[in-house]
Design an enzyme around this catalytic site. Sequence first.
Site, mmCIF file in Angstrom:
data_model
loop_
_atom_site.group_PDB
_atom_site.id
_atom_site.type_symbol
_atom_site.label_atom_id
_atom_site.label_comp_id
_atom_site.label_asym_id
_atom_site.label_seq_id
_atom_site.Cartn_x
_atom_site.Cartn_y
_atom_site.Cartn_z
ATOM 1 N N ARG A 262 -71.014 23.035 50.625
ATOM 2 C CA ARG A 262 -71.930 21.558 51.115
ATOM 3 C C ARG A 262 -73.501 21.546 50.758
ATOM 4 N NH1 ARG A 262 -69.591 21.664 57.048
ATOM 5 N NH2 ARG A 262 -67.694 22.498 57.007
ATOM 6 N N ASP B 23 -65.809 17.430 58.526
ATOM 7 C CA ASP B 23 -66.478 17.574 59.451
ATOM 8 C C ASP B 23 -66.628 16.309 61.186
ATOM 9 O OD1 ASP B 23 -67.001 20.167 59.417
ATOM 10 O OD2 ASP B 23 -69.228 20.514 59.767
ATOM 11 N N ASP C 150 -68.855 30.622 69.523
ATOM 12 C CA ASP C 150 -67.773 32.094 70.731
ATOM 13 C C ASP C 150 -66.571 31.437 68.187
ATOM 14 O OD1 ASP C 150 -66.741 29.116 70.894
ATOM 15 O OD2 ASP C 150 -66.302 29.710 72.542
ATOM 16 N N GLY C 151 -66.946 30.465 68.348
ATOM 17 C CA GLY C 151 -66.342 30.687 67.145
ATOM 18 C C GLY C 151 -64.775 29.772 67.261
ATOM 19 N N ASP D 80 -75.452 20.350 56.061
ATOM 20 C CA ASP D 80 -74.375 20.941 55.959
ATOM 21 C C ASP D 80 -73.286 20.349 56.309
ATOM 22 O OD1 ASP D 80 -76.202 20.528 58.858
ATOM 23 O OD2 ASP D 80 -73.605 21.672 59.615
HETATM 24 P P1 AMP Z 1 -70.769 20.636 63.414
HETATM 25 O O1 AMP Z 1 -72.036 20.425 64.527
HETATM 26 O O2 AMP Z 1 -69.880 20.831 63.557
HETATM 27 O O3 AMP Z 1 -71.344 20.599 62.005
HETATM 28 O O4 AMP Z 1 -71.576 22.711 63.641
HETATM 29 C C1 AMP Z 1 -72.953 23.046 63.325
HETATM 30 C C2 AMP Z 1 -72.862 24.345 62.953
HETATM 31 O O5 AMP Z 1 -72.959 25.016 64.093
HETATM 32 C C3 AMP Z 1 -71.508 24.907 61.890
HETATM 33 O O6 AMP Z 1 -72.268 26.305 61.826
HETATM 34 C C4 AMP Z 1 -70.615 25.357 62.767
HETATM 35 O O7 AMP Z 1 -69.808 26.448 62.099
HETATM 36 C C5 AMP Z 1 -70.985 26.183 64.316
HETATM 37 N N1 AMP Z 1 -70.456 25.738 65.091
HETATM 38 C C6 AMP Z 1 -70.333 24.488 66.122
HETATM 39 N N2 AMP Z 1 -69.258 25.439 66.968
HETATM 40 C C7 AMP Z 1 -69.236 25.605 66.709
HETATM 41 C C8 AMP Z 1 -69.303 27.185 67.759
HETATM 42 N N3 AMP Z 1 -67.769 26.602 68.530
HETATM 43 N N4 AMP Z 1 -68.704 28.663 67.328
HETATM 44 C C9 AMP Z 1 -69.481 28.378 66.414
HETATM 45 N N5 AMP Z 1 -69.682 27.662 65.576
HETATM 46 C C10 AMP Z 1 -69.943 26.807 66.160
HETATM 47 MG MG MG Z 2 -70.033 21.243 60.181
#
Ligand code: AMP
Ligand code: MG
Length: 522
Positions: A201, A281, A136-137, A271
Amino acid sequence: MIKNQKFKINSTFTNELPADKNRENRPRQVEEACFSFVKPVIPKKPVLLHSSEVLKVELGLDNLSDDQFLALMTGQTQFEGMESYAMCYGGHQFGNWAGQLGDGRAINIAEIEYNNNRNVLQLKGSGPTPYSRGADGFAVLRSSIREYLMSEAMYNLGISTTRALSLSLTGDEVLRDMLYNGNADYEKGAVVCRVAPSFIRFGNFQLLAARGDVDNLKVLTDYTIQQFYPELGEPNRASYLAFFQTVANQSKEMVLNWQRVGFVHGVMNTDNMSILSQTIDYGPYGWLENFDPGWTPNTTDAQHKRYRFGNQPSIVLWNLTQLANALYPLIEDVPALEKVLEGFRDDFQAEHLVMRLSKLGLFTMVEGDDQLMNELEKLLYRSEIDMTLFFRDLNKFDLENRAATLDRLYEQTYMDKVHFQNFVNDWTSWINQYAERLKVEEISDTDRIERMNKINPKYVLRNYMAQLAIDAADNGDYSIIDELFQLLKQPYDEQPENEKWFVKRPEWAKEKIGCSMLSCSS
Ligand code: AMP
Ligand code: MG
């Protein structure tokens, strides 16, 4: 739109790198581009919960009115002359190539220059982007509090990190299955404004390389060198290699620092590796309490424990290897790249020992020191001693007084007294060796203690502390957020009024969600 008066607008990333030509904000593959223009979602009822006044001044944002600041920090408005965007990158997640990931819930709202410092302001949790895939972003309050507090705490520990300028509630609700077990629930939505010179990154390079887009790989690499490592010179094979060497050196520094203070990142996917070697992160991170190199706070990684404390240096090396693969088309010299990676391994080993000995106040190595250290770590692990308490208090041990020393250790172990008895002899023997060893260290006690106190932090953000702030915030009480924020400004200082935070993890927190177990859900 807010007209800025103080700083220079400097949109180098969007000016110099290729943009996604498609302006549609729906999940999709974005090729031959480094970013997509996208706007934050306007929140329902935004409220500023906390902001870093120091950082505000550093960035030249202190002249904004409260209303303007809140509007910016929650995506309601932007600075005039800037267009917000999400970055395109890929990555290896838990060792597997995941293809395109990108900023799925982060939107860069400005790149500003003030006092010769350039920084990007990024809203995390302000709505979907072309990179949101199925999600959901948005972000929830609990994980936003954790990221907000830890970013500034890490900065104050003197460890390279992205920073956090503000923490706000959006007034919207977000549905989350916190433990991925089918029990989804609504949680408060929040936005953190993160700050870094760049959020590029390893994965930005990797995605272009994986797609065979060498032209844009070169554009991105040239941009990164020119903007952040201009001393490396004009773009050519030699400066690309020097760039990789620099990233390797800086990443080594970063992970050495993590090991020094007992920080476990939890999701060291490529990433989540900043090209500027900043800690980035803050998700299911944690702090080593009982000294267990095999520990990871991330339940998503519980089976293989890939990102356990003791494995972090090897993972940095693994991630650097992936970066080497990505940069290969520009360098085309396998032995040279391998040499950098081997250098990392060798230098890390040597510097890791020096760092660990410095925690003991041993600054000039003598024969047998490695053994002394190894024995200590085994003992810390087996007798379940709290890492932060042990190292910080080590210079207060009365090494001649065996009973007092054992009493102190008993205060630091998570074991009961009966089981701890099994280790008393080993501890006595280690303390004796250490006391003997200190005698040959050519430094006064006062100097040694002063140096040790700058290496061994007194206050770190244990998960249970963050959880107390989260539980209170869920009930509308945001005071602990500020209390911890203030506490962690001076992590190496004695703060007699804050001794209550210099204690081992309380019993109630041992198995509590958020304290010992965290998932990637945020
Ligand atoms: P992270 O584990 O937080 O580093 O996220 C890994 C990937 O998932 C990245 O591309 C984030 O942008 C995406 N992501 C994580 N949570 C969300 C969310 N709630 N909505 C959209 N993308 C997400
Ligand atoms: Mg991340």
